[in-house]
Write a protein that holds these residues in place. Structure first.
Motif, PDB file in Angstrom:
ATOM      1  N   ALA A 183      35.900  10.541 -23.661  1.00 54.77           N
ATOM      2  CA  ALA A 183      35.685   9.398 -24.555  1.00 54.77           C
ATOM      3  C   ALA A 183      36.386   9.633 -25.887  1.00 54.77           C
ATOM      4  O   ALA A 183      36.966   8.725 -26.475  1.00 54.77           O
ATOM      5  CB  ALA A 183      34.195   9.153 -24.780  1.00 54.77           C
ATOM      6  N   GLY A 223      39.055   7.503 -19.567  1.00 54.53           N
ATOM      7  CA  GLY A 223      37.901   8.073 -20.236  1.00 54.53           C
ATOM      8  C   GLY A 223      36.740   7.133 -20.481  1.00 54.53           C
ATOM      9  O   GLY A 223      35.646   7.559 -20.778  1.00 54.53           O
ATOM     10  N   LEU A 224      36.960   5.838 -20.383  1.00 55.20           N
ATOM     11  CA  LEU A 224      35.880   4.919 -20.704  1.00 55.20           C
ATOM     12  C   LEU A 224      35.207   4.434 -19.426  1.00 55.20           C
ATOM     13  O   LEU A 224      35.836   4.290 -18.399  1.00 55.20           O
ATOM     14  CB  LEU A 224      36.413   3.718 -21.483  1.00 55.20           C
ATOM     15  CG  LEU A 224      37.079   4.067 -22.816  1.00 55.20           C
ATOM     16  CD1 LEU A 224      37.683   2.809 -23.431  1.00 55.20           C
ATOM     17  CD2 LEU A 224      36.090   4.692 -23.777  1.00 55.20           C
ATOM     18  N   ASP A 245      42.802   1.516 -22.701  1.00 54.50           N
ATOM     19  CA  ASP A 245      43.197   1.916 -24.038  1.00 54.50           C
ATOM     20  C   ASP A 245      44.041   3.185 -23.993  1.00 54.50           C
ATOM     21  O   ASP A 245      44.003   3.925 -23.026  1.00 54.50           O
ATOM     22  CB  ASP A 245      41.933   2.167 -24.873  1.00 54.50           C
ATOM     23  CG  ASP A 245      42.198   1.942 -26.341  1.00 54.50           C
ATOM     24  OD1 ASP A 245      43.369   2.028 -26.748  1.00 54.50           O
ATOM     25  OD2 ASP A 245      41.239   1.684 -27.075  1.00 54.50           O
ATOM     26  N   VAL A 246      44.795   3.392 -25.061  1.00 55.80           N
ATOM     27  CA  VAL A 246      45.609   4.598 -25.147  1.00 55.80           C
ATOM     28  C   VAL A 246      44.702   5.828 -25.103  1.00 55.80           C
ATOM     29  O   VAL A 246      43.720   5.905 -25.823  1.00 55.80           O
ATOM     30  CB  VAL A 246      46.385   4.624 -26.475  1.00 55.80           C
ATOM     31  CG1 VAL A 246      47.293   5.841 -26.529  1.00 55.80           C
ATOM     32  CG2 VAL A 246      47.186   3.353 -26.648  1.00 55.80           C
ATOM     33  N   ALA A 247      45.035   6.775 -24.246  1.00 55.32           N
ATOM     34  CA  ALA A 247      44.346   8.063 -24.278  1.00 55.32           C
ATOM     35  C   ALA A 247      45.381   9.124 -24.614  1.00 55.32           C
ATOM     36  O   ALA A 247      46.525   9.031 -24.188  1.00 55.32           O
ATOM     37  CB  ALA A 247      43.712   8.370 -22.934  1.00 55.32           C
ATOM     38  N   HIS A 248      44.978  10.099 -25.404  1.00 52.81           N
ATOM     39  CA  HIS A 248      45.909  11.163 -25.755  1.00 52.81           C
ATOM     40  C   HIS A 248      45.554  12.436 -25.015  1.00 52.81           C
ATOM     41  O   HIS A 248      44.387  12.784 -24.901  1.00 52.81           O
ATOM     42  CB  HIS A 248      45.908  11.401 -27.258  1.00 52.81           C
ATOM     43  CG  HIS A 248      46.553  10.291 -28.014  1.00 52.81           C
ATOM     44  ND1 HIS A 248      45.861   9.174 -28.410  1.00 52.81           N
ATOM     45  CD2 HIS A 248      47.828  10.108 -28.406  1.00 52.81           C
ATOM     46  CE1 HIS A 248      46.701   8.357 -29.030  1.00 52.81           C
ATOM     47  NE2 HIS A 248      47.887   8.898 -29.047  1.00 52.81           N
ATOM     48  N   ARG A 249      46.572  13.097 -24.518  1.00 55.80           N
ATOM     49  CA  ARG A 249      46.392  14.334 -23.758  1.00 55.80           C
ATOM     50  C   ARG A 249      47.327  15.397 -24.308  1.00 55.80           C
ATOM     51  O   ARG A 249      48.385  15.074 -24.837  1.00 55.80           O
ATOM     52  CB  ARG A 249      46.729  14.109 -22.283  1.00 55.80           C
ATOM     53  CG  ARG A 249      45.855  13.104 -21.613  1.00 55.80           C
ATOM     54  CD  ARG A 249      44.478  13.680 -21.394  1.00 55.80           C
ATOM     55  NE  ARG A 249      43.507  12.618 -21.313  1.00 55.80           N
ATOM     56  CZ  ARG A 249      42.197  12.826 -21.267  1.00 55.80           C
ATOM     57  NH1 ARG A 249      41.720  14.051 -21.328  1.00 55.80           N
ATOM     58  NH2 ARG A 249      41.379  11.826 -21.198  1.00 55.80           N
ATOM     59  N   TYR A 250      46.914  16.636 -24.118  1.00 57.06           N
ATOM     60  CA  TYR A 250      47.689  17.746 -24.668  1.00 57.06           C
ATOM     61  C   TYR A 250      47.895  18.775 -23.589  1.00 57.06           C
ATOM     62  O   TYR A 250      46.949  19.132 -22.891  1.00 57.06           O
ATOM     63  CB  TYR A 250      46.926  18.363 -25.844  1.00 57.06           C
ATOM     64  CG  TYR A 250      46.511  17.295 -26.803  1.00 57.06           C
ATOM     65  CD1 TYR A 250      47.348  16.908 -27.823  1.00 57.06           C
ATOM     66  CD2 TYR A 250      45.326  16.586 -26.620  1.00 57.06           C
ATOM     67  CE1 TYR A 250      47.017  15.859 -28.660  1.00 57.06           C
ATOM     68  CE2 TYR A 250      44.978  15.536 -27.443  1.00 57.06           C
ATOM     69  CZ  TYR A 250      45.831  15.177 -28.471  1.00 57.06           C
ATOM     70  OH  TYR A 250      45.510  14.131 -29.280  1.00 57.06           O
ATOM     71  N   ARG A 285      40.586   6.513 -32.015  1.00 57.30           N
ATOM     72  CA  ARG A 285      41.651   6.477 -33.011  1.00 57.30           C
ATOM     73  C   ARG A 285      41.424   7.537 -34.076  1.00 57.30           C
ATOM     74  O   ARG A 285      40.337   8.079 -34.208  1.00 57.30           O
ATOM     75  CB  ARG A 285      41.660   5.115 -33.700  1.00 57.30           C
ATOM     76  CG  ARG A 285      41.776   3.966 -32.767  1.00 57.30           C
ATOM     77  CD  ARG A 285      43.194   3.854 -32.232  1.00 57.30           C
ATOM     78  NE  ARG A 285      43.357   2.553 -31.616  1.00 57.30           N
ATOM     79  CZ  ARG A 285      43.547   2.356 -30.325  1.00 57.30           C
ATOM     80  NH1 ARG A 285      43.646   3.381 -29.510  1.00 57.30           N
ATOM     81  NH2 ARG A 285      43.677   1.141 -29.844  1.00 57.30           N
ATOM     82  N   ALA A 317      39.078  11.215 -26.259  1.00 60.49           N
ATOM     83  CA  ALA A 317      40.522  11.088 -26.045  1.00 60.49           C
ATOM     84  C   ALA A 317      40.997   9.676 -26.344  1.00 60.49           C
ATOM     85  O   ALA A 317      42.163   9.437 -26.597  1.00 60.49           O
ATOM     86  CB  ALA A 317      40.894  11.469 -24.613  1.00 60.49           C
ATOM     87  N   LYS A 318      40.058   8.730 -26.322  1.00 63.89           N
ATOM     88  CA  LYS A 318      40.397   7.326 -26.554  1.00 63.89           C
ATOM     89  C   LYS A 318      40.290   6.949 -28.021  1.00 63.89           C
ATOM     90  O   LYS A 318      40.629   5.835 -28.402  1.00 63.89           O
ATOM     91  CB  LYS A 318      39.419   6.437 -25.772  1.00 63.89           C
ATOM     92  CG  LYS A 318      39.486   6.618 -24.278  1.00 63.89           C
ATOM     93  CD  LYS A 318      40.627   5.859 -23.715  1.00 63.89           C
ATOM     94  CE  LYS A 318      40.872   6.253 -22.275  1.00 63.89           C
ATOM     95  NZ  LYS A 318      41.892   5.427 -21.649  1.00 63.89           N
TER      96      LYS A 318
END
Ligand SMILES: Nc1nc2c(ncn2[C@@H]2O[C@H](COP(=O)(O)OP(=O)(O)O)[C@@H](O)[C@H]2O)c(=O)[nH]1
Lengths: 436, 319
Positions: B159, A75-76, A87-92, B164, B161-162
Motif C-alpha cells: 500500500a 498494492g491496493l 495507480d502508479v506503484a514504485h519498486r526498487y 505519493r 508503494a502506491k
C-alpha cells in the motif's frame, strides 16, 4: 562480502559503477506490466520470502493457476480484486551493476495522467505490447508520452511470445509498426524491441531458447548497460526555495539561499545574476548537507552564500555562467496533459507552480489538441481529462524558465484547480515571451 | 561550516572519487530528501516531523537538521507515545532532541484512552498500535499542524508503494488511494484548505538498505536495541517478543534468553526481535543486504493479519 570500511557501503551488492536508472513501464491493460515487474523483482532476488509466500497464497485465493507475480505490485485492494493496476506503484531493485527505480504505471486510458506522472521522472520507458493483439491506441499514446516528457529510450517489450509460438514475423511486424510511429513523433526516441515472455521469464533476465533468431540482449542486460546521456551544460541555475537565516547564536549574520542546482556546475567565486531582478553578485561559499563544498552540480541540494546582500527571495533564480540563458517572462506557451474532470477553456483560471514560484495562470489561447493515435493536431474549444494539447497562459508573476527540451528541470510546470486544489495539468514550456 | 559542530552530527563528506561513484545512488536520495523537506517546510505554514525513535525517523530527522543548517530546525518533532515503549528508545529520544537542539511535542495514547477518545483492547495480544491513529489526528488538529513529515518508505509495504511523496488527508484525516494528486516530475502540490493536512514522505524512494548505508555513512546514532544484545523473549507466531514489558504470556509459552536485535522499533507489544549477532552498523549492513524476509513481515504482528492491513490502517489516518 565487500563492505567498504570508510563508507560502510557493500561494494558487491550495491551498484558500484553506474548511476541509478529510472524506468517506467507502460502498455495497455493486461499486456503484462505487473507480471514483468514481478518477474524482474523475482529473478533479481529482490522478492523476500514472506512476500512470495503471501503472493502464492493470494494466487490460490483469486484462483490463478500459475503463481501470479503481478500480485507483488498491485498494492491496493481494488486492484487485486479487479486484477488491474489503478495507480502508479514504485519498486526498487538492484543488481551488482546498477540500482533501478521502477514506476509501474496503469494501462487504462482513464489513468493516462498517472502514465504521464510515472514517465515524467523516467530515463527509459518500457512499452509492453501483447504479441497476440499487436499495437493498440494505448501503445501509441504511451510512446508519444514517453517522448514528450523526454525519456531517453523506449524498450518495446513484445510480450506473451509464448502464446504466438515465438513467431519471428509477428515480432518484426510489431516492431516495424512502432518504429514507424515513433519516427513520426515531434521528438523521436531510440526504440529497442525485445521479444519476451514475462510469465515464463524468456529474455527478461535470461536469454530465451525459444528465440534463436533474436540476437539482441535480454531486457535486464540492456537496462544494466544503458548509458544515460548527460544533459548539455547550459549553465547552473538555482531556483531559490528558501532563505536560510539563523537570526541568532554563532551564525547570526549568516544568510544563504537554499535550492537545487540544475543545468550545470556552480563554483565558489562564480558570478551570478538574480532573475528576474537582474541584480548581480558573486558566490562566496557553497554548502551541501551542512558542509562547505567548492562546487556543486545538477541535483545537488545546496545553500548558496552570496558576497553582497542583494535582494533574493523564494521563487527567484540564481543564474551562473549561462551558455544558454533562461527565459524571463509571464506569457508562456506550454504542451500539457490535462488531469482533471473540469475542462480547460480559453479564459479559465488556474494556479501555477513553476520552479519555486507560484501564482495565477489564465488561459489566453487554446492552440490545439493532439490526437495521440494519429499525431494530428486538431482545433479545440476545450481540453478534457487525459487530453494532450498546447495552450498559451498569461501568468500573474514573471517566471525564469527554460524550454523543456533545453533543460527539463527549468521547463516543467503544474497547474492546480483553485476550486478544489487538485493537480490539473503537467505542462512543458515551449516558448516564453517577456512583457512588452 | 562550523554550524553542525554544536550538534553531534558528524562529518558528511566522503573523500575520494571512488567513494563518490560508489555512493552516487545514496547521494541522489539524500539530495532528493533534503529538497522535499525544504519545499514542504516552506510551502506549508505549520509543519511537524513525526518521530518514533526508530531508524527511519532518525534518518529523517538527521536530514531535516542538515536541510536548514546552520539555522535551527524550523519546526518541532512529535512523538506519538503508545506508553508501550522500550526504555532505551525514550532515553535515546530525549538525548537526541537535546543534542540536536530541536523542539519535542509528545502526543500520548494513554491520554486518548483516559479522555475516552479510544477504547483499549484487552487480552494478551492487545496492541496500541492502531489506537495511535486517533492520538495522531487529535494532536495534528490541536496544534494546527498542516503537514506532517513521516519516515514511510515505498518498499515497506504494497500500500505504501502506491503513496505519493505528498499525501493528502481530508478533514477526517483519511487517505483516499483513488484520489491521489499526481506528482509529475515529483513536483509537489501543497495546497490545502483549513482542517485538511498533508503527510510528506521524503524517504519514499529509500530501501531498508539505503537507510542503513546512510546511518553508516553519517554515524547516525540509534537506540541500542537495533544492535545485538541478550534479552528474555517468547516465541509467538514465528516472532520473538520481549518479555517484561506489555507482552503478557499465554498458556504454554516459555520465555527464554536469546541474542537478538530489532529491525524496526514500534509498540513494544507487537514489535518482534530477530536473532542476530550484528553488534555494530557494519554487521547490520551485511545482515540487511543478505536478508530474505521483509522487516515488517519479520517483526510486526500487526501487518501480518491480512493482505490489506496497511492499506486499511492508512485509510484511517495511520502514519
Ligand atoms: N502466457 C502468458 N501470459 C502472460 C504473460 N505476461 C502476462 N501474462 C498474463 O496476462 C495477464 C495480465 O497480466 P498483468 O501483468 O496483470 O497485466 P497488466 O495489466 O499489464 O499489469 C495475467 O493473467 C498474466 O498472467 C506472458 O508472457 N505469457
Amino acid at each position: 562480502m565487500g563492505i567498504d570500511t570508510d563508507t560502510g557501503i557493500d561494494t558487491e551488492l550495491v551498484s558500484s559503477t553506474s548511476s541509478t536508472l529510472r524506468i517506467a513501464t507502460a502498455g495497455s491493460v493486461d499486456d503484462g506490466k505487473s507480471t514483468l515487474i514481478g518477474r524482474l523483482l523475482h529473478d533479481t532476488k529482490t522478492v523476500f520470502e514472506d512476500q512470495l509466500h503471501a503472493v502464492v497464497k493470494a494466487s490460490r485465493r483469486y484462483g490463478d493457476g500459475e503463481t501470479n507475480l503481478a500480485l507483488l505490485t498491485d498494492g491496493l485492494r481494488a486492484e487485486r480484486e479487479q486484477g488491474i493496476t489503478i495507480d502508479v506503484a514504485h519498486r526498487y531493485f538492484a543488481t551488482p551493476r546498477r540500482s533501478f527505480i521502477v514506476a509501474d504505471t496503469p494501462g487504462h486510458a482513464q489513468y493516462t495522467r498517472n502514465m504521464v506522472t510515472g514517465a515524467s521522472t523516467s530515463d527509459v520507458a518500457i512499452v509492453l505490447v501483447d504479441a497476440r493483439h499487436g499495437v493498440l491506441d494505448q501503445t501509441r499514446r504511451h510512446a508519444l508520452i514517453a517522448s514528450m516528457v523526454g525519456a531517453q529510450a523506449i524498450v518495446l517489450a513484445v510480450n506473451k511470445m509464448d502464446l504466438v509460438d515465438w513467431d519471428q514475423a509477428r515480432f518484426h511486424a510489431i516492431s516495424a509498426e512502432v518504429q514507424a510511429f515513433v519516427d513520426a513523433l515531434p521528438d523521436p526516441v531510440p526504440v529497442t524491441p525485445i521479444p519476451i515472455s514475462a510469465l515464463l521469464g524468456d529474455n527478461v533476465v535470461d536469454r530465451s531458447e525459444h528465440t534463436p533468431w533474436y540476437t539482441g540482449e535480454p531486457l535486464l542486460a540492456f537496462l544494466e548497460a544503458f548509458e544515460l546521456r548527460p544533459h548539455g551544460d547550459v549553465g547552473a541555475r538555482v531556483h531559490v526555495q528558501r532563505v536560510i537565516r539563523p537570526q541568532g547564536g554563532e551564525h547570526a549574520d549568516f544568510r544563504g539561499q537554499a535550492g537545487v542546482v540544475t543545468g550545470g556546475w556552480l563554483r565558489t567565486g562564480d558570478e551570478v545574476t538574480v532573475q528576474p531582478s537582474g541584480l548581480t553578485s558573486t558566490v562566496r561559499a557553497l554548502y551541501r548537507w551542512g558542509n562547505e563544498v567548492a562546487e556543486a552540480g545538477p541535483g545537488h541540494a545546496v545553500v548558496v552564500q552570496l558576497d553582497t546582500n542583494v535582494d533574493v527571495a523564494r521563487g527567484d533564480v540564481l543564474v551562473a555562467g549561462s551558455a544558454i540563458a533562461p527565459l524571463v517572462g509571464d506569457d508562456v506557451v506550454v504542451d500539457l496533459c490535462w488531469m482533471v474532470d473540469r475542462p480547460v477553456t480559453v479564459g479559465s483560471r488556474w494556479w501555477f507552480e513553476h520552479g519555486t514560484r507560484s501564482g495565477h495562470a489564465t488561459v489566453t489561447e487554446l492552440l490545439h489538441r493532439l490526437d495521440p493515435a494519429t499525431l494530428e493536431r486538431h482545433d479545440a474549444d476545450e481540453l478534457v481529462l487525459n487530453d494532450l494539447g498546447r495552450v498559451r497562459l498569461q501568468l500573474s508573476e514573471q517566471v525564469v524558465a527554460d524550454q523543456y527540451h533545453v533543460l527539463p528541470e527549468g521547463g516543467r510546470m503544474i497547474l492546480i484547480d483553485p476550486a478544489d486544489n487538485s493537480t490539473a495539468a503537467a505542462a512543458m514550456v515551449q516558448t516564453l515571451v517577456a512583457p512588452a | 561550516m562550523t554550524a553542525l559542530d554544536e550538534t553531534m552530527l558528524p562529518h558528511t563528506g566522503d573523500s575520494t572519487a571512488d567513494h563518490r561513484q560508489a555512493s552516487a545512488h545514496l547521494d541522489a536520495l539524500t539530495d532528493e530528501a533534503i529538497t522535499i523537506i525544504r519545499e514542504v517546510a516552506t510551502a506549508c505554514e505549520n509543519p511537524v516531523l513525526l518521530f518514533s525513535g526508530g531508524k527511519d525517523s532518525a534518518v529523517l530527522l538527521h536530514l531535516a537538521v542538515l536541510a536548514f543548517a546552520p539555522a535551527r530546525l524550523p519546526f518541532p518533532v512529535m512523538h506519538v507515545d503508545t506508553g508501550h515503549n522500550f526504555d532505551e528508545v525514550i532515553d535515546y529520544r530525549d538525548r537526541l532532541v537535546r543534542d540536536w537542539n530541536v523542539r519535542l511535542v509528545v502526543a500520548s495514547v494513554q491520554e486518548s484512552i483516559d479522555k475516552g477518545r479510544v477504547v483499549e483492547d484487552t487480552g494478551p495480544r492487545a496492541s496500541r498500535n492502531r489506537l495511535q491513529s486517533v492520538t495522531l489526528l487529535d494532536a495534528i488538529a490541536e496544534h494546527g499542524f498542516d503537514a506532517a513529515f513521516g519516515g514511510g518508505r515505498r518498499d515497506e509495504d504494497k500500500a505504501r508503494a502506491k503513496e505519493r511523496i505528498l499525501s493528502f488527508r481530508d478533514r477526517q484525516g483519511r487517505w483516499d488511494p483513488r484520489q491521489q494528486r499526481p506528482e509529475p516530475w515529483a513536483m509537489l502540490n501543497a495546497r490545502i484548505r483549513k482542517g485538511e493536512h498533508l503527510r510528506a514522505f521524503p524517504l519514499s524512494n529509500w530501501t531498508e538498505l539505503d537507510i542503513w548505508r546512510y546511518i553508516a555513512r553519517h554515524d547516525v546514532p540509534l537506540p541500542s536495541i537495533y544492535y545485538s544484545h541478550r534479552r528474555t523473549v517468547v516465541e509467538r507466531d514465528g516472532m520473538l517478543l520481549a518479555v517484561g514489558g506489555p507482552v503478557e504470556l499465554e498458556p504454554g509459552e516459555t520465555p527464554f534468553e536469546a541474542t537478538v536485535r530489532y529491525r524496526t522499533v514500534g509498540d513494544a507489544s507487537c514489535t518482534g526481535a530477530v536473532e542476530s549477532d550484528a553488534a555494530d552498523v557494519r554487521d547490520v549492513l551485511a545482515e540487511v543486504a543478505a536478508a530474505r524476509i521483509t522487516e515488517r513481515g519479520a517483526t510486526r504482528a500487526d501487518d501480518t493479519f491480512s493482505e490489506s492491513a496497511m492499506e486499511d490502517r492508512k485509510r484511517e489516518g495511520y502514519f
